[in-house]
Design an enzyme around this catalytic site. Structure first.
Site, mmCIF file in Angstrom:
data_model
loop_
_atom_site.group_PDB
_atom_site.id
_atom_site.type_symbol
_atom_site.label_atom_id
_atom_site.label_comp_id
_atom_site.label_asym_id
_atom_site.label_seq_id
_atom_site.Cartn_x
_atom_site.Cartn_y
_atom_site.Cartn_z
ATOM 1 N N ASP A 267 -7.394 9.836 -34.725
ATOM 2 C CA ASP A 267 -6.730 8.997 -34.049
ATOM 3 C C ASP A 267 -5.340 9.275 -34.240
ATOM 4 O OD1 ASP A 267 -6.906 8.340 -36.738
ATOM 5 O OD2 ASP A 267 -7.906 6.497 -36.495
ATOM 6 N N GLU B 53 -5.722 1.463 -32.993
ATOM 7 C CA GLU B 53 -5.422 0.532 -33.306
ATOM 8 C C GLU B 53 -5.297 -0.853 -31.898
ATOM 9 O OE1 GLU B 53 -4.934 -0.281 -36.338
ATOM 10 O OE2 GLU B 53 -4.548 1.576 -37.097
#
Length: 373
Positions: free
Chosen positions: A67, A126
């Site tokens: 990520d 997120e």
């Protein structure tokens, strides 16, 4: 300085929130374009990237995901390479994740294996959630891995430790936003109003009963209300209030039951306080469920082929949208020990950079093993 540590510090200074990772993408591209290009193909997907390192005689495709986004947190580490973006911080270790991925990628550019390796630089982990959309994209569908791996830093474990388990590792998670709308008015005339601060307080208390009275005690679930807003000034009764929180469960079935109960309680608030209520579940993340056979093989490989300490951990209520990829592709995620005194999403998170080399060595060894079988 170790070049991967320099990369980590560079990335640490430019955290960006989901689908706004423009500087991060540019930095990653600049590094990737500095590598020999004979065996590298790069695709952009929104603010993310897909990078294929071509194998010598590929029979399958191995995936590795990182990520790339940061969090809306004001950094308080005092580090000389602190974030230069106001109210933005890599407080979940994605700067580590990216640096490790680049280290693994560079190794396979320089040390070819038989199979192809696709590196997935995924935005918006997120929020609002990039994994599911990226997985469904034409770009990733064309390069769909046969297996996929990822890691997450773990501040509670020392450097040199990997924690992992077969099956469920991370919970199902969902954001929770509840807006209440009543009738505001002067503080001196409460009988002419429907006070949404009172309604919100009542609802928060009722939500606490969902876990204690509607979830099997042998199961696990969490509802957290992390933020409440309501009203304007001290002498006006609030017309509106908003609750913001999360739901976490160990099974998709429990998530459905918890949401059903929340919706029933909210309807009761509408009736009891003569107001309107609106629920938004925001981003929802599927559980991270490690493929048993691959995880067992990975643990055995660590025991016989590396000097890391292996801990078979318990499942956690942490959320991770990598779960969407594992839902479709066999593979696993593991915790990487980084021994920070401050935890994930803390403004003072300071992971030990020695963990970067540990992860690169483990993943280059294991992917080499899988890609030369």
């Amino acid at each position: 300085m170790n070049p991967l540590i320099k990369i980590r510090r560079d990335l640490h200074q430019i955290p960006e929130i989901g689908f706004q990772e423009f500087k991060t993408q540019a930095y990653l591209l600049s590094y990737l374009e500095s590598l020999p290009q004979e065996r590298v193909t790069i695709k952009k997907w929104q603010t993310g990237l897909l990078v294929k390192v071509h194998g010598l005689n590929p029979r399958k495709t191995i995936g590795y995901r990182t990520d790339i986004d940061g969090l809306p947190i004001s950094e308080q580490t005092g580090l000389p390479f602190s974030s230069v973006h106001e109210a933005r911080m890599h407080a979940c270790g994605h700067d580590f994740h990216m640096s490790i991925a680049l280290g693994v990628l560079t190794f396979f550019v320089e040390n070819p294996i038989v199979d192809d390796v696709v590196f997935v630089f995924q935005p918006a982990e997120e929020g609002p959630g990039g994994a599911e959309a990226m997985l469904k994209s034409a770009e990733m569908q064309e390069w769909m891995p046969d297996m996929i791996f990822a890691l997450h830093i773990a501040p509670e474990y020392p450097v040199g430790t990997i924690a992992v388990k077969e099956g469920l590792l991370f919970a199902n998670t969902s954001e929770l936003f509840i807006d209440l709308k009543g009738k505001g008015g002067h503080a001196a005339y409460p009988h002419q109003t429907n006070d949404m601060v009172i309604a919100a307080c009542s609802l928060v208390n009722q939500l606490q009963t969902v876990i204690s009275r509607n979830v099997d005690p042998l199961d696990s679930a969490v509802i957290t209300i992390g933020k409440i807003t309501g009203g304007t000034v001290q002498n006006i009764i609030a017309e509106k209030a908003r609750l913001e929180g999360t739901i976490r469960t160990l099974s998709p079935e429990s998530m459905g039951k918890v949401k059903h109960r929340i919706e029933a309680l909210v309807k009761g608030i509408e009736t009891g306080y003569e107001c309107e209520a609106f629920i938004d579940y925001g981003s929802m993340y599927h559980q991270v469920y490690n493929t048993e056979s691959i995880t067992k093989e990975f643990i055995n490989f660590l025991h016989r082929g590396t000097d890391v300490e292996v801990i078979e951990c318990r499942e956690a209520m942490t959320g991770e949208d990598f779960g969407y990829m594992l839902k479709e592709i066999p593979g696993l995620m593991f915790w990487l020990g980084v021994e920070s005194p401050f935890g994930l999403h803390h403004a003072k998170l300071t992971p030990n950079e020695a963990a970067i080399d540990v992860a690169v060595k483990v993943m280059t060894s294991y992917i080499s093993f899988k890609g030369n079988q």
